[in-house]
Design a protein around this motif. Sequence first.
Motif, PDB file in Angstrom:
ATOM      1  N   VAL A  40       4.100   4.670  -9.799  1.00 21.54           N
ATOM      2  CA  VAL A  40       4.489   5.280  -8.537  1.00 21.54           C
ATOM      3  C   VAL A  40       5.085   4.184  -7.664  1.00 21.54           C
ATOM      4  CG1 VAL A  40       3.700   6.506  -6.486  1.00 21.54           C
ATOM      5  CG2 VAL A  40       2.646   6.990  -8.721  1.00 21.54           C
ATOM      6  N   VAL A  41       6.375   4.284  -7.348  1.00 20.07           N
ATOM      7  CA  VAL A  41       7.051   3.238  -6.586  1.00 20.07           C
ATOM      8  C   VAL A  41       6.675   3.344  -5.116  1.00 20.07           C
ATOM      9  CG1 VAL A  41       9.271   2.274  -5.898  1.00 20.07           C
ATOM     10  CG2 VAL A  41       8.955   3.137  -8.231  1.00 20.07           C
ATOM     11  N   LEU A  42       6.188   2.235  -4.570  1.00 22.79           N
ATOM     12  CA  LEU A  42       5.786   2.178  -3.174  1.00 22.79           C
ATOM     13  C   LEU A  42       6.800   1.454  -2.306  1.00 22.79           C
ATOM     14  CD1 LEU A  42       2.048   1.198  -3.789  1.00 22.79           C
ATOM     15  CD2 LEU A  42       2.981   3.495  -3.432  1.00 22.79           C
ATOM     16  N   ALA A  43       7.472   0.473  -2.859  1.00 29.18           N
ATOM     17  CA  ALA A  43       8.445  -0.310  -2.085  1.00 29.18           C
ATOM     18  C   ALA A  43       9.309  -1.125  -3.037  1.00 29.18           C
ATOM     19  CB  ALA A  43       7.744  -1.235  -1.094  1.00 29.18           C
ATOM     20  N   GLU A  44      10.465  -1.544  -2.542  1.00 29.73           N
ATOM     21  CA  GLU A  44      11.371  -2.412  -3.278  1.00 29.73           C
ATOM     22  C   GLU A  44      11.479  -3.740  -2.540  1.00 29.73           C
ATOM     23  OE1 GLU A  44      15.055  -0.638  -4.614  1.00 29.73           O
ATOM     24  OE2 GLU A  44      16.135  -2.542  -4.360  1.00 29.73           O
ATOM     25  N   VAL A  45      11.425  -4.833  -3.287  1.00 29.08           N
ATOM     26  CA  VAL A  45      11.473  -6.175  -2.720  1.00 29.08           C
ATOM     27  C   VAL A  45      12.655  -6.911  -3.343  1.00 29.08           C
ATOM     28  CG1 VAL A  45      10.212  -8.351  -2.429  1.00 29.08           C
ATOM     29  CG2 VAL A  45       8.956  -6.184  -2.486  1.00 29.08           C
ATOM     30  N   PRO A  46      13.424  -7.672  -2.572  1.00 29.04           N
ATOM     31  CA  PRO A  46      14.525  -8.434  -3.179  1.00 29.04           C
ATOM     32  C   PRO A  46      14.022  -9.418  -4.231  1.00 29.04           C
ATOM     33  CG  PRO A  46      14.733  -8.360  -0.784  1.00 29.04           C
ATOM     34  CD  PRO A  46      13.378  -7.819  -1.102  1.00 29.04           C
ATOM     35  N   HIS A  47      14.849  -9.637  -5.251  1.00 33.84           N
ATOM     36  CA  HIS A  47      14.547 -10.604  -6.305  1.00 33.84           C
ATOM     37  C   HIS A  47      15.825 -11.345  -6.661  1.00 33.84           C
ATOM     38  CE1 HIS A  47      13.863 -11.706 -10.672  1.00 33.84           C
ATOM     39  NE2 HIS A  47      12.822 -12.249 -10.085  1.00 33.84           N
ATOM     40  N   ASP A  48      15.728 -12.633  -6.875  1.00 31.59           N
ATOM     41  CA  ASP A  48      16.892 -13.449  -7.186  1.00 31.59           C
ATOM     42  C   ASP A  48      17.532 -12.973  -8.484  1.00 31.59           C
ATOM     43  OD1 ASP A  48      18.758 -15.388  -7.732  1.00 31.59           O
ATOM     44  OD2 ASP A  48      17.326 -17.049  -7.849  1.00 31.59           O
ATOM     45  N   PRO A  49      18.770 -12.466  -8.455  1.00 32.75           N
ATOM     46  CA  PRO A  49      19.396 -11.927  -9.661  1.00 32.75           C
ATOM     47  C   PRO A  49      19.827 -13.001 -10.651  1.00 32.75           C
ATOM     48  CG  PRO A  49      20.940 -11.847  -7.834  1.00 32.75           C
ATOM     49  CD  PRO A  49      19.617 -12.288  -7.261  1.00 32.75           C
TER      50      PRO A  49
END
Length: 264
Positions: A40-49
């Motif tokens: 269950v997705v609660l939030a999205e956080v940036p990640h270094d691509p």
Amino acid sequence: MRRVLLGLVAAVTAVTAGVAACAAATPPEALGSAAAVRPVVLAEVPHDPTAFTQGLELSPDDPGTLYEGTGLAGHSQLRELDAATGAVRRAVPLPGSLFGEGITVVGPSIWQLTWQDGVALEWDRATFTLRRQVPVGGEGWGLCAEPGRLVRSDGTDRLRFHDPATFAETGSVAVTLDGAPVTELNELECVGGAVWANVWRTDRVVRIDPATGAVTAVVDASGLLDPARRAETDVLNGIAHLSGDEYLLTGKLWPAAFRVRLPG
């Protein structure tokens, strides 16, 4: 996971993503009797691509800090990240052309595996300085810490146990689902007596009882990234326990990490 060299990443990521998408199309129920769950997705956080993620772990004494190990020969790093923003606070390269793999925190140290280099690295967690290299038999893929021992995956169907002070191997267990071996176990996370493992070239994470090797749950994590963003990335790889039933999931070259709830 580990057949990718830096010069080939751009050429193979789309193929790898396609393989993973095909594998994920088979519902986890088809894998056997283990409980099948969707995050269950609660939030999205940036990640270094640009991070070829091999290991991910929350600091045990600072919930605002993540540690990440990255791979590729000559470009591998140990990193400290801001857990809320994904920003890289500090990073140190691995010596020479070592190909970095899974990481885990043990007190004041961070252990980091290498793929086929035959060594594990012990870092000082406070200073990010290298304390020592110790020999390891076989390949290194994923690593996590249980009370009194470390757990390593090597791309096979086995979890291998190591002394947390010397890294000497102390035993192993074969991982099975309904009696069949589960191979290509990748990045690991030890949580509450269970071991979670990414399964390479799929969007699945399995929960393993390390006492018996039995898979007790299968997580179908397909679809976290939309197709447009997934096309330029590599496989799902990276699981960090946050608290309770909340985890952070990401992948190699992913532009985002996802805070999710994994039902028990």
